[in-house]
Motif scaffolding. Structure first.
Motif, PDB file in Angstrom:
ATOM      1  N   HIS A   1      -6.568   8.022   2.546  1.00 41.92           N
ATOM      2  CA  HIS A   1      -7.575   7.151   3.153  1.00 41.92           C
ATOM      3  C   HIS A   1      -7.220   5.683   2.948  1.00 41.92           C
ATOM      4  O   HIS A   1      -7.281   4.878   3.872  1.00 41.92           O
ATOM      5  N   GLY A   2      -6.789   5.341   1.733  1.00 44.05           N
ATOM      6  CA  GLY A   2      -6.406   3.963   1.444  1.00 44.05           C
ATOM      7  C   GLY A   2      -5.203   3.533   2.267  1.00 44.05           C
ATOM      8  O   GLY A   2      -5.159   2.429   2.805  1.00 44.05           O
ATOM      9  N   LEU A   3      -4.237   4.444   2.393  1.00 41.24           N
ATOM     10  CA  LEU A   3      -3.024   4.136   3.157  1.00 41.24           C
ATOM     11  C   LEU A   3      -3.367   3.869   4.624  1.00 41.24           C
ATOM     12  O   LEU A   3      -2.869   2.935   5.238  1.00 41.24           O
TER      13      LEU A   3
ATOM     14  N   GLU B   1      -0.515  -0.758  11.565  1.00 38.53           N
ATOM     15  CA  GLU B   1       0.242  -1.054  12.794  1.00 38.53           C
ATOM     16  C   GLU B   1       1.690  -0.602  12.653  1.00 38.53           C
ATOM     17  O   GLU B   1       2.309  -0.142  13.598  1.00 38.53           O
ATOM     18  N   LEU B   2       2.192  -0.741  11.425  1.00 40.05           N
ATOM     19  CA  LEU B   2       3.557  -0.340  11.134  1.00 40.05           C
ATOM     20  C   LEU B   2       3.700   1.179  11.250  1.00 40.05           C
ATOM     21  O   LEU B   2       4.563   1.701  11.948  1.00 40.05           O
TER      22      LEU B   2
ATOM     23  N   GLY C   1      12.289  -4.900   6.021  1.00 34.16           N
ATOM     24  CA  GLY C   1      13.344  -4.916   5.002  1.00 34.16           C
ATOM     25  C   GLY C   1      13.421  -3.634   4.202  1.00 34.16           C
ATOM     26  O   GLY C   1      12.540  -2.773   4.285  1.00 34.16           O
ATOM     27  N   THR C   2      14.485  -3.520   3.427  1.00 32.91           N
ATOM     28  CA  THR C   2      14.718  -2.305   2.635  1.00 32.91           C
ATOM     29  C   THR C   2      13.557  -2.051   1.676  1.00 32.91           C
ATOM     30  O   THR C   2      13.072  -0.927   1.556  1.00 32.91           O
ATOM     31  N   ALA C   3      13.117  -3.121   1.029  1.00 36.23           N
ATOM     32  CA  ALA C   3      12.016  -2.958   0.069  1.00 36.23           C
ATOM     33  C   ALA C   3      10.776  -2.431   0.793  1.00 36.23           C
ATOM     34  O   ALA C   3      10.058  -1.570   0.280  1.00 36.23           O
TER      35      ALA C   3
ATOM     36  N   GLY D   1       8.950   0.938   0.071  1.00 38.11           N
ATOM     37  CA  GLY D   1       7.530   0.816  -0.269  1.00 38.11           C
ATOM     38  C   GLY D   1       6.674   1.753   0.555  1.00 38.11           C
ATOM     39  O   GLY D   1       5.793   2.451   0.040  1.00 38.11           O
ATOM     40  N   ILE D   2       6.940   1.800   1.874  1.00 34.88           N
ATOM     41  CA  ILE D   2       6.190   2.683   2.771  1.00 34.88           C
ATOM     42  C   ILE D   2       6.389   4.136   2.358  1.00 34.88           C
ATOM     43  O   ILE D   2       5.451   4.922   2.275  1.00 34.88           O
TER      44      ILE D   2
END
Lengths: 436, 92
Positions: free
Chosen positions: A368-370, A377-378, A419-421, A425-426
């Motif tokens: 839910h938070g995600l 949008e990503l 970016g890679t980070a 992260g995703i």
């Protein structure tokens, strides 16, 4: 309390899957049960994407599929990640899904009417075309419901609230707040008529077998999923988007659906389909942390009214069926002891906690938070498109070396994620959300 | 496909009284977004610039409840239609 007012052991509000199963369970054990439904018939107000699983109902009505109105056995499940004019697809097909079937496609107006009929035949008293307008209390204790019929007060030892996502009754209990716009999705759906043989040829299945396709992407950057399911001689196509996102974007829900319907790969599958019905319904997607207290003095809450939906696995009807059974069984036990207090009915809360409802929703509690966070949008826009572009790069033979292609494909995904980070992260947040 | 064509495919039993009420039209007048004009899947709500009010075509309501939750001003009183009235899905 008026002496003449009818008194039941239990009143169930809502003849959807949760309510009808609760009524069936109690009536089969000899309890006096009223089943209230506001629709013209049970199922008249109900909508779902279209998949019914075997297990939860088999535990209550063995071999129900031999008599229930169902559409096609789901033998193949696909996941399509949509780009503007392309699709990256993943699918699984197995004959093991056939015998016994794991799931069927279905239509709730038909299925729910059948299930409520089972409760009626078990002895539940149908009170349809009737709205339960409020709960009647004696102090803190819920002792009945007021309906919109003349002299329509009904009394019972317990009221089972199974009136769906817009549960005005559950809200009136005051045990939880109204849903936030990021805890519910709006799904819009069309049923398209197509001849059986065309459906079977286009989806590559035989008589009686069917396919489900879940769709990611092309939701105008809103958190949401689309779906396309095969029925006997219709297709169900729809899309659900989070209400908070819908409120932000100046896009109408049916325009999101139109966008999906016009996607070239979907257009190919639905071409010639005549719209037989348009439907809209909210899906409670707040998950584990949005679940209200489930039982109190004289009441229990089941199904959508209690946010029992596993959005990641398109499971809602099965959780409703299971919660209805657990509430029904709890009521049967309380009927035997005569203890209808919050303590006695608390057995329902414990049963839900020990069931997959609680365990699965807890696993996905981070989702839910995600999905309500800044990366929407990503996740639902840029990344699905970047994945399509990356695959296009890899599969195009145009004189460029594979090494360069791979670099370019990876760069497309990296850029989309910032970016890679960002990409890591995703991935990490996604993993955490599904394994919280 | 237009929304009119879509709604034409839906079966209703229309109640003669509305189950959707704007609590205070003055709130709608100052509402900066008028988001109900686009989040409703049946186009029930429309801002009438001449009359300075939101018009409510409750007859088309699919009873989804989006407006109940999405109106930022909580200015829509949402109840169920009278028992037996409103939407009656054939498929669902």
């Amino acid at each position: 309390m008026r002496v003449s007012a009818p008194r039941f052991d239990a009143i169930v509000v809502g003849a959807g899957p949760a309510g009808s199963v609760a009524a069936y369970t109690m009536a089969s054990q000899g309890m006096r049960v009223a089943l209230i439904e506001r629709g013209e018939f049970p199922g008249a107000k109900n909508v779902f994407g279209g998949v019914l699983y075997r297990k939860p109902l088999e535990d209550i009505i063995p071999e129900f599929w031999k008599e229930a109105p169902l559409e096609r056995k789901v033998v193949e499940q696909r996941l399509w990640v949509l780009g503007k004019d392309s699709v990256v697809s993943l699918g699984y097909r197995s004959a093991r899904f056939k015998e016994p079937p794991n799931a069927w496609t279905g239509q709730r107006a038909k299925f729910d009417a059948w299930l409520a009929g089972k409760a009626e035949r078990a002895g539940a008293i149908p009170i349809y075309e009737t709205v339960a307008t409020s709960l009647i209390r004696d102090g803190e204790k819920v002792v009945g419901v007021r309906t919109d019929r003349d002299e329509g007060d009904l009394y019972a030892s317990v009221v089972i609230i199974a009136d769906g996502v817009n549960s005005l009754l559950a809200k009136s209990l005051g045990v939880h707040r109204e849903w936030n716009p990021d805890q519910v999705s709006l799904a819009v759906k069309e049923v398209l008529a197509l001849p059986k043989d065309i459906i079977q040829a286009r989806f590559g299945v035989e008589e009686g077998d069917g396919v489900t396709i879940e769709l990611v992407g092309e939701t105008c950057g809103m958190a949401g999923l689309g779906f396309l399911y095969t029925n006997q001689d219709t297709l169900s196509i729809g899309v659900g988007v989070m209400v908070s996102d819908l409120r932000k974007k100046k896009v109408k829900p049916y325009q999101v659906l139109d966008g999906i319907k016009q996607h070239p790969e979907i257009q190919r599958l639905i071409a010639g389909g005549e719209t037989k019905e348009y439907a809209a319904h909210l899906i409670p997607e707040g998950g584990f942390d949005a679940m209200p207290p489930l039982a109190g003095d004289g009441w229990m809450i089941c199904g959508d009214a209690a946010q029992m939906v596993n959005a990641a696995h398109r499971e809602g009807t099965d959780l409703a069926l299971l919660s209805g059974r657990l509430a029904g069984e709890t009521a049967v036990a309380c009927h035997a002891t005569g203890d209808w207090s919050a303590g006695g009915l608390g057995a329902y809360t414990r049963a839900v906690k020990e069931s997959i409802i609680h365990r699965d929703l807890k696993k996905y509690r981070g989702l839910h938070g995600l999905l309500s966070g800044p990366q929407v949008e990503l996740l639902f826009g840029a990344l699905p498109q970047a994945l399509n572009d990356a695959v296009y790069e890899m599969l195009s033979v145009d004189g460029e070396s594979k090494r360069d292609k791979q670099k370019r494909a990876a760069a497309l995904l990296r850029e989309a994620a910032g970016g890679t980070a960002g990409l890591i992260g995703i991935g990490w947040r996604g993993w955490r959300a599904m394994n919280g | 496909m237009s929304i009119e064509d879509r709604l034409y495919a839906v079966r209703y039993r229309v109640d003669d009284k509305s189950h959707l009420t704007i609590r205070d039209q003055a709130v709608c007048e100052t509402c900066p977004t008028k988001a109900c004009e686009w989040f409703c899947p049946a186009d029930v709500y429309a801002w009438d610039a001449g009359e300075r009010r939101i018009l409510v075509a409750y007859e088309n309501c699919l009873e989804c409840g989006t407006c109940r939750i999405a109106c930022a001003e909580h200015n829509i009183e949402w109840t169920y239609p009278t028992g037996g009235y409103g939407i009656a899905y054939k498929f669902g």
